[in-house]
Design a protein around this motif. Structure first.
Motif, short mmCIF file in Angstrom:
data_model
loop_
_atom_site.label_atom_id
_atom_site.label_comp_id
_atom_site.label_asym_id
_atom_site.label_seq_id
_atom_site.Cartn_x
_atom_site.Cartn_y
_atom_site.Cartn_z
N HIS A 126 -3.63 -3.80 -3.93
CA HIS A 126 -4.56 -4.93 -3.83
C HIS A 126 -3.85 -6.26 -4.06
CE1 HIS A 126 -8.52 -2.81 -3.55
NE2 HIS A 126 -7.70 -1.83 -3.84
N GLU A 127 -2.91 -6.29 -5.00
CA GLU A 127 -2.11 -7.50 -5.22
C GLU A 127 -1.31 -7.85 -3.97
OE1 GLU A 127 0.35 -6.82 -8.65
OE2 GLU A 127 -1.38 -6.76 -10.02
N LEU A 128 -0.70 -6.86 -3.35
CA LEU A 128 0.08 -7.07 -2.13
C LEU A 128 -0.82 -7.58 -1.00
CD1 LEU A 128 2.36 -3.92 -2.15
CD2 LEU A 128 3.14 -6.28 -2.28
N CYS A 129 -2.01 -7.03 -0.89
CA CYS A 129 -2.95 -7.45 0.16
C CYS A 129 -3.41 -8.89 -0.03
CB CYS A 129 -4.15 -6.50 0.23
SG CYS A 129 -3.71 -4.87 0.84
N GLN A 130 -3.49 -9.34 -1.27
CA GLN A 130 -3.84 -10.73 -1.53
C GLN A 130 -2.75 -11.67 -1.00
OE1 GLN A 130 -6.63 -12.13 -2.88
NE2 GLN A 130 -7.54 -10.09 -2.87
N LYS A 131 -1.50 -11.24 -1.13
CA LYS A 131 -0.36 -12.05 -0.67
C LYS A 131 -0.11 -11.87 0.83
CE LYS A 131 2.17 -10.99 -4.78
NZ LYS A 131 3.40 -10.40 -5.29
N GLN A 132 -0.30 -10.66 1.30
CA GLN A 132 0.02 -10.30 2.68
C GLN A 132 -1.23 -9.69 3.33
OE1 GLN A 132 2.58 -11.05 4.38
NE2 GLN A 132 4.12 -11.55 2.85
N THR A 133 -2.11 -10.53 3.81
CA THR A 133 -3.38 -10.04 4.37
C THR A 133 -3.15 -9.15 5.60
OG1 THR A 133 -3.64 -12.10 5.61
CG2 THR A 133 -4.77 -11.93 3.47
N VAL A 134 -2.07 -9.36 6.31
CA VAL A 134 -1.75 -8.51 7.47
C VAL A 134 -1.54 -7.07 7.00
CG1 VAL A 134 -0.02 -8.03 9.26
CG2 VAL A 134 -0.80 -10.37 8.87
N LEU A 135 -0.90 -6.88 5.86
CA LEU A 135 -0.71 -5.55 5.31
C LEU A 135 -2.07 -4.90 5.06
CD1 LEU A 135 1.04 -3.26 4.01
CD2 LEU A 135 0.75 -4.50 1.85
N GLY A 136 -2.95 -5.61 4.38
CA GLY A 136 -4.27 -5.08 4.09
C GLY A 136 -5.04 -4.72 5.34
N TYR A 137 -5.01 -5.63 6.31
CA TYR A 137 -5.74 -5.40 7.56
C TYR A 137 -5.22 -4.15 8.28
CZ TYR A 137 -7.16 -5.77 12.40
OH TYR A 137 -7.65 -5.48 13.65
N ARG A 138 -3.92 -4.07 8.45
CA ARG A 138 -3.35 -2.95 9.21
C ARG A 138 -3.54 -1.61 8.50
NH1 ARG A 138 2.49 -5.05 11.45
NH2 ARG A 138 1.75 -6.79 12.70
N VAL A 139 -3.35 -1.61 7.19
CA VAL A 139 -3.52 -0.35 6.45
C VAL A 139 -4.99 0.06 6.44
CG1 VAL A 139 -3.34 0.73 4.16
CG2 VAL A 139 -1.43 -0.62 5.06
N MET A 140 -5.89 -0.89 6.23
CA MET A 140 -7.32 -0.55 6.24
C MET A 140 -7.74 -0.02 7.61
SD MET A 140 -8.49 -0.97 3.28
CE MET A 140 -8.22 -1.86 1.78
N LEU A 141 -7.21 -0.59 8.67
CA LEU A 141 -7.51 -0.11 10.02
C LEU A 141 -7.04 1.33 10.19
CD1 LEU A 141 -8.66 -0.75 12.82
CD2 LEU A 141 -6.41 -1.64 13.44
N LYS A 142 -5.82 1.62 9.75
CA LYS A 142 -5.29 2.98 9.84
C LYS A 142 -6.12 3.95 9.00
CE LYS A 142 -1.49 2.60 12.36
NZ LYS A 142 -1.24 3.37 13.56
N LEU A 143 -6.50 3.52 7.79
CA LEU A 143 -7.33 4.38 6.94
C LEU A 143 -8.67 4.65 7.59
CD1 LEU A 143 -6.57 2.97 3.37
CD2 LEU A 143 -6.00 5.25 4.24
N ALA A 144 -9.28 3.62 8.16
CA ALA A 144 -10.58 3.79 8.83
C ALA A 144 -10.44 4.76 10.00
CB ALA A 144 -11.11 2.44 9.31
N GLN A 145 -9.37 4.64 10.78
CA GLN A 145 -9.16 5.55 11.91
C GLN A 145 -8.99 6.99 11.42
OE1 GLN A 145 -5.77 3.53 13.59
NE2 GLN A 145 -7.02 2.33 15.01
N ARG A 146 -8.24 7.18 10.34
CA ARG A 146 -8.05 8.52 9.78
C ARG A 146 -9.37 9.09 9.29
NH1 ARG A 146 -3.19 10.60 8.27
NH2 ARG A 146 -4.01 11.49 6.36
N MET A 147 -10.18 8.26 8.66
CA MET A 147 -11.47 8.73 8.14
C MET A 147 -12.43 9.07 9.28
SD MET A 147 -11.99 6.41 4.77
CE MET A 147 -10.75 6.40 3.51
N ILE A 148 -12.41 8.29 10.34
CA ILE A 148 -13.24 8.59 11.51
C ILE A 148 -12.83 9.94 12.10
CG2 ILE A 148 -13.66 7.94 13.93
CD1 ILE A 148 -13.63 4.99 12.90
N ASN A 149 -11.52 10.16 12.23
CA ASN A 149 -11.04 11.44 12.76
C ASN A 149 -11.48 12.60 11.86
OD1 ASN A 149 -9.82 10.21 14.94
ND2 ASN A 149 -7.82 10.10 13.96
N THR A 150 -11.41 12.40 10.56
CA THR A 150 -11.82 13.43 9.61
C THR A 150 -13.31 13.71 9.74
OG1 THR A 150 -10.07 12.86 8.06
CG2 THR A 150 -11.95 14.05 7.16
#
Length: 172
Positions: A126-150
């Motif tokens: 969460h600290e990293l995502c505050q500094k690097q919003t691109v990291l948060g966006y991309r990881v959250m997108l990947k997590l959402a895609q994985r959860m949809i597949n599941t």
């Protein structure tokens, strides 16, 4: 495990599906990967040692750097069933939902042989995502895609089990 240097860890990070969209040859992505690397801790687990225990609350995400693990899950009756045996060459990670939720672990991960893991806590993420919003966006997108597949796979499995049960009851 002593912490490896950035250049040793970088190839592993970029092969992990959550971070594979980052290009280490692109300066902005490399900076994000460097900050991610700096947020990682390391742990070593001996053979037979539990890394993640089903049902416990966890706040750590793991990347298997070396070794192999056994994934298992309890049945409703309390029996343990094997889901998979995986090794580090397969670019394995687990505990990813801990990055966004302090939910309970859905499976048990046990070291088969000595395992070295890279660890990222949810707080650090969460600290990293505050500094690097691109990291948060991309990881959250990947997590959402994985959860949809599941979810989609779970729905297919439920439909198949329902049909099998119906056929059994109907005498087919």
């Amino acid at each position: 495990m002593e912490k490896k240097n950035f250049e040793d860890i970088l190839p592993k990070l970029t092969k992990i599906p959550l971070f594979e969209g980052f290009d280490p040859d692109k300066d902005s992505d490399r900076e994000i990967l460097l900050q991610l690397y700096e947020g990682l801790g390391t742990k070593t687990f001996k053979p037979g040692q539990v890394i993640i225990k089903e049902g416990e609350v966890g706040d750590e995400f793991y990347i298997l750097y070396s070794g192999s693990v056994h994934i298992s899950r309890a049945t409703p009756a309390g029996d343990s069933i094997a889901l998979a045996d995986l090794n580090a060459s397969m670019n394995i990670f687990f505990g990813e939902t801990a990055l966004i939720s302090n939910d309970t672990r859905s499976a048990t991960v046990t070291a088969i042989e000595e395992c070295k893991v890279l660890v990222l806590t949810s707080r650090k993420f969460h600290e990293l995502c505050q500094k690097q919003t691109v990291l948060g966006y991309r990881v959250m997108l990947k997590l959402a895609q994985r959860m949809i597949n599941t979810i989609n796979q779970t729905n297919k499995d439920k439909a198949m089990l329902y049909q099998a049960l119906y056929n059994e009851i109907a005498g087919n």
